[in-house]
Design an enzyme around this catalytic site. Structure first.
Site, PDB file in Angstrom:
ATOM      1  N   ASN A 434      -4.471  48.498  40.958  1.00 32.38           N
ATOM      2  CA  ASN A 434      -4.031  49.736  41.614  1.00 32.38           C
ATOM      3  C   ASN A 434      -2.613  49.594  42.135  1.00 32.38           C
ATOM      4  O   ASN A 434      -2.178  48.489  42.490  1.00 32.38           O
ATOM      5  CB  ASN A 434      -4.967  50.115  42.769  1.00 32.38           C
ATOM      6  CG  ASN A 434      -4.888  49.166  43.945  1.00 32.38           C
ATOM      7  OD1 ASN A 434      -5.573  48.137  43.953  1.00 32.38           O
ATOM      8  ND2 ASN A 434      -4.092  49.495  44.945  1.00 32.38           N
ATOM      9  N   CYS A 435      -1.890  50.713  42.135  1.00 32.19           N
ATOM     10  CA  CYS A 435      -0.570  50.752  42.765  1.00 32.19           C
ATOM     11  C   CYS A 435      -0.741  51.474  44.096  1.00 32.19           C
ATOM     12  O   CYS A 435      -1.829  51.485  44.668  1.00 32.19           O
ATOM     13  CB  CYS A 435       0.435  51.447  41.848  1.00 32.19           C
ATOM     14  SG  CYS A 435       0.044  53.162  41.511  1.00 32.19           S
ATOM     15  N   ILE A 436       0.299  52.112  44.583  1.00 27.67           N
ATOM     16  CA  ILE A 436       0.233  52.757  45.895  1.00 27.67           C
ATOM     17  C   ILE A 436      -0.695  53.963  45.885  1.00 27.67           C
ATOM     18  O   ILE A 436      -1.360  54.257  46.871  1.00 27.67           O
ATOM     19  CB  ILE A 436       1.645  53.173  46.346  1.00 27.67           C
ATOM     20  CG1 ILE A 436       2.516  51.924  46.524  1.00 27.67           C
ATOM     21  CG2 ILE A 436       1.604  53.959  47.651  1.00 27.67           C
ATOM     22  CD1 ILE A 436       3.956  52.230  46.836  1.00 27.67           C
ATOM     23  N   ARG A 438      -2.546  55.061  42.633  1.00 31.06           N
ATOM     24  CA  ARG A 438      -3.389  55.191  41.440  1.00 31.06           C
ATOM     25  C   ARG A 438      -4.288  53.984  41.198  1.00 31.06           C
ATOM     26  O   ARG A 438      -3.909  52.842  41.482  1.00 31.06           O
ATOM     27  CB  ARG A 438      -2.521  55.360  40.186  1.00 31.06           C
ATOM     28  CG  ARG A 438      -1.605  56.540  40.186  1.00 31.06           C
ATOM     29  CD  ARG A 438      -0.895  56.630  38.842  1.00 31.06           C
ATOM     30  NE  ARG A 438       0.158  57.634  38.852  1.00 31.06           N
ATOM     31  CZ  ARG A 438       0.833  58.011  37.776  1.00 31.06           C
ATOM     32  NH1 ARG A 438       0.564  57.477  36.602  1.00 31.06           N
ATOM     33  NH2 ARG A 438       1.778  58.926  37.865  1.00 31.06           N
TER      34      ARG A 438
END
Length: 489
Positions: A434-436, A438
């Site tokens: 995961n990113c910030i 998504r």
């Protein structure tokens, strides 16, 4: 492969984020204490403070390879686990010790008789080996983190076996590098020897290759050819010995002078282009990454904080960047500007080298610098916009829009369960990250994905970049959903 390289590029941003502070410290330090660079006496509080700041900043620059070891190891692991960073560090220690000059000359005494091979292993602790160790650590973690061993070896099951396997893999890689590394390093020295007689064009080719090889650390091979007496040249050593072109067989300083306008003015121009082309909501991020790096480059010629900030995000732009160095070096050599550096091509070195006998037309740094600033700015700006290059502040994720996304279901366990069902079940998921904002997932069979089911969890959207990739836009609470889904997987 491209997806793997993109992941590698993003993981390198973690150690790169450490570099702006060292740029600030070293820039201020060298300005306060030029004696640090020139080898003179240090007197007074300001000199002592400058020396202290230079050493503080140098702690990161001098150990950049280690930053990449840990950053790549953690950044490329599936769940950014510290175990991968530890495994990467174990790999680094293994390879750099096995390939240290003392070790390889004991194993193969003939290496000690070859200057080029000895030099190759003298320079083994470089960023390229650091990145390689990080990849080994992360790959071993991703492959073996869930390994189950027999009961009598159960203590080493799971994550505890990762560092052990990384060590074994590193031994094999070191054995290969024992034969491959001197060949690569020697080929670079041969290239250097071949372009020595090409005059200004040769100087330009050297400058181009010098910048191009920065990511691998192999630029040290060429530097030793042109700056020191590896093959009897020694542009730097003869310049600072107080000699002139009459004492050597080339125009003294020609292999250093071209770096000054590029590092002092070109990089600030390129940095400004990156800031101007950053997305509106990310300009502060871009400023934070490149502004201090530009100041650092101008004052003391430390360029790594700037270069590593975009070379892996936009390799095409880095190639253009290296070409600009080559072009400016040819121009500088032909018009007769001569300056030298004992550390790097920053303003501090320019000031002190201007008094040496080999220095010529140092006033030209002003028109050359203005030209470099303008050219770097417009070339960078054109390339970034024309090819939509992902420089700092231009990453794919539209963070500002996605930060406003609101998850309509506050039961993170339920959200994770519905999303996982919509993905075709845990058997269809091969990786989760995961990113910030998504969830980033890799899947086996794209036909099993039910987007309507995923959206019924209350997420903001679903993206499918490829047949094996699914991205679920959750918003800023993505970490909680990711944690629950990891438990289910």
């Amino acid at each position: 492969m491209m997806k793997y390289l993109q992941k590698l590029g993003k993981s390198l941003m973690l150690p790169v984020a450490c570099l702006p502070i060292c740029g600030i410290l070293m820039g201020i330090g060298y300005a306060l204490c030029p004696a640090t660079m020139q080898g003179g006496d240090m007197n007074g509080f300001l000199n002592m403070l400058g020396f202290f700041l230079v050493k503080a900043g140098g702690a990161l620059i001098d150990n950049m390879a280690l930053l990449f070891v840990i950053g790549v190891g953690v950044g490329m692991s599936d769940d950014h686990d510290g175990t991968a960073g530890l495994a990467a560090f174990a790999s680094w220690l293994m390879m750099t010790n096995l390939l240290a000059t003392g070790t390889v000359t004991t194993l193969m005494p003939s290496i000690a008789e070859n200057v080029n091979k000895t030099l190759a292993f003298d320079k083994i602790a470089n960023p390229f080996i650091g990145i390689l160790a990080g990849v080994i650590g992360a790959t071993c973690y991703n492959k073996f983190k869930s390994t189950k061993l027999p009961d009598w070896l159960s203590f080493f099951s799971g994550k505890r076996c990762v560092a052990i396997i990384s060590g074994v893999v590193s031994i094999v890689v070191a054995a290969v590098l024992l034969f491959v590394w001197p060949v690569i390093f020697g080929a670079l020295i041969a290239v250097g020897q071949g372009i020595v007689g090409m005059g200004a064009v040769g100087a330009g080719i050297y400058a181009f290759l010098n910048r191009l090889l920065i990511p691998t650390g192999l630029h040290h091979a060429l530097n030793n050819v042109f700056w020191f007496d590896t093959i009897g040249l020694g542009d730097l050593s003869h310049f600072w010995a107080g000699e002139t072109s009459a004492d050597v067989t080339w125009s003294l300083g020609m292999y250093m002078s071209g770096f000054f306008p590029c590092m002092m003015f070109g990089i600030p121009g390129a940095a400004l282009a990156m800031i101007h082309t950053a997305k509106e909501g990310k300009k502060k991020v871009a400023i934070g990454l490149v502004a201090s790096a530009a100041v650092c480059s101008f004052v003391c010629g430390v360029t790594e904080p700037f270069e590593f900030g975009f070379m892996f995000l936009a390799p095409v732009l880095y190639l253009i960047y290296a070409l600009l160095y080559g072009i400016f070096t040819v121009i500088v050599t032909l018009i007769g500007f001569r300056a030298g550096f004992s550390f790097s091509a920053g303003a501090t070195d320019l000031v002190f080298s201007a008094t040496l006998p080999a220095a010529q037309n140092t006033w030209m740094i002003l028109p050359l610098g203005i030209a470099a600033f303008v050219v770097f700015y417009f070339v960078f700006r054109f390339a970034i916009v024309k090819f939509d290059l992902k420089t700092p502040g231009r990453e794919d994720d539209d963070l500002e829009a996605e930060k406003k996304a609101v998850l309509s279901n506050s039961d993170f366990t339920q959200v994770a369960a519905i999303v996982l069902e919509g993905l075709g079940g845990k058997e269809n998921v091969t990786s989760l990250d995961n990113c910030i904002t998504r969830l980033r997932l890799e899947i086996k069979d794209y036909t099993l994905v039910d987007e309507k089911k995923i959206k019924s969890a209350g997420v903001a959207g679903v993206m499918r970049p490829s047949k094996t990739a699914v991205q679920v836009i959750v918003g800023t609470k993505v970490q909680f959903v990711a944690d629950e889904m990891k438990k289910m997987l």
